[in-house]
Design a protein around this motif. Structure first.
Motif, mmCIF file in Angstrom:
data_model
loop_
_atom_site.group_PDB
_atom_site.id
_atom_site.type_symbol
_atom_site.label_atom_id
_atom_site.label_comp_id
_atom_site.label_asym_id
_atom_site.label_seq_id
_atom_site.Cartn_x
_atom_site.Cartn_y
_atom_site.Cartn_z
ATOM 1 N N LEU A 28 -33.124 -29.665 51.834
ATOM 2 C CA LEU A 28 -33.119 -29.422 50.131
ATOM 3 C C LEU A 28 -34.002 -28.631 49.493
ATOM 4 N N GLN A 31 -31.590 -25.540 49.892
ATOM 5 C CA GLN A 31 -29.890 -25.495 49.488
ATOM 6 C C GLN A 31 -30.412 -25.366 47.612
ATOM 7 N N GLU A 32 -31.579 -25.919 47.057
ATOM 8 C CA GLU A 32 -31.501 -26.109 45.884
ATOM 9 C C GLU A 32 -31.654 -24.634 45.098
ATOM 10 N N ASP A 35 -28.247 -22.690 45.715
ATOM 11 C CA ASP A 35 -27.189 -23.396 44.972
ATOM 12 C C ASP A 35 -27.921 -22.435 43.481
ATOM 13 N N ASN A 36 -28.575 -22.646 43.079
ATOM 14 C CA ASN A 36 -29.007 -22.234 42.062
ATOM 15 C C ASN A 36 -28.681 -20.597 42.176
#
Length: 97
Positions: A28, A31-32, A35-36
């Protein structure tokens, strides 16, 4: 250090968490960040550093196998700038060698 080593280190530090929980947390977290950055955002982790997307202009490249000129499309790349604490620690380590 690779992802599995990070997971193992976190398991040693937090024996109350299961391996699947730690793996989910690590996944997580990464992935964050991804994504950002994909949205064009900036990611700052205090003391560690800052990740920013930077555009790379289109250019002419060269195929190393054939020597032929090939167009390289414009794209985004990630730039990392280390934080103050990281820079200081690396400098201190480098001077001790």
């Amino acid at each position: 250090m690779i992802r599995s080593e990070l997971i193992q280190k976190m398991l040693e530090e937090h024996p109350d968490l299961s391996a699947s929980e730690v793996e989910s947390i690590v996944n997580l977290f990464f992935q964050e960040i991804i994504d950002n950055l994909a949205k064009g955002g900036r990611v700052e982790i205090r003391g560690f550093g800052t990740f920013t997307p930077r555009p790379r202009m289109a250019r002419m490249g060269r195929n190393p196998r054939t020597g032929e000129c090939v167009p390289v499309a414009e794209k985004n790349a990630v730039h990392f700038r280390p934080g103050k604490r990281m820079r200081e620690r690396l400098r201190a380590q480098g001077s001790g060698d």
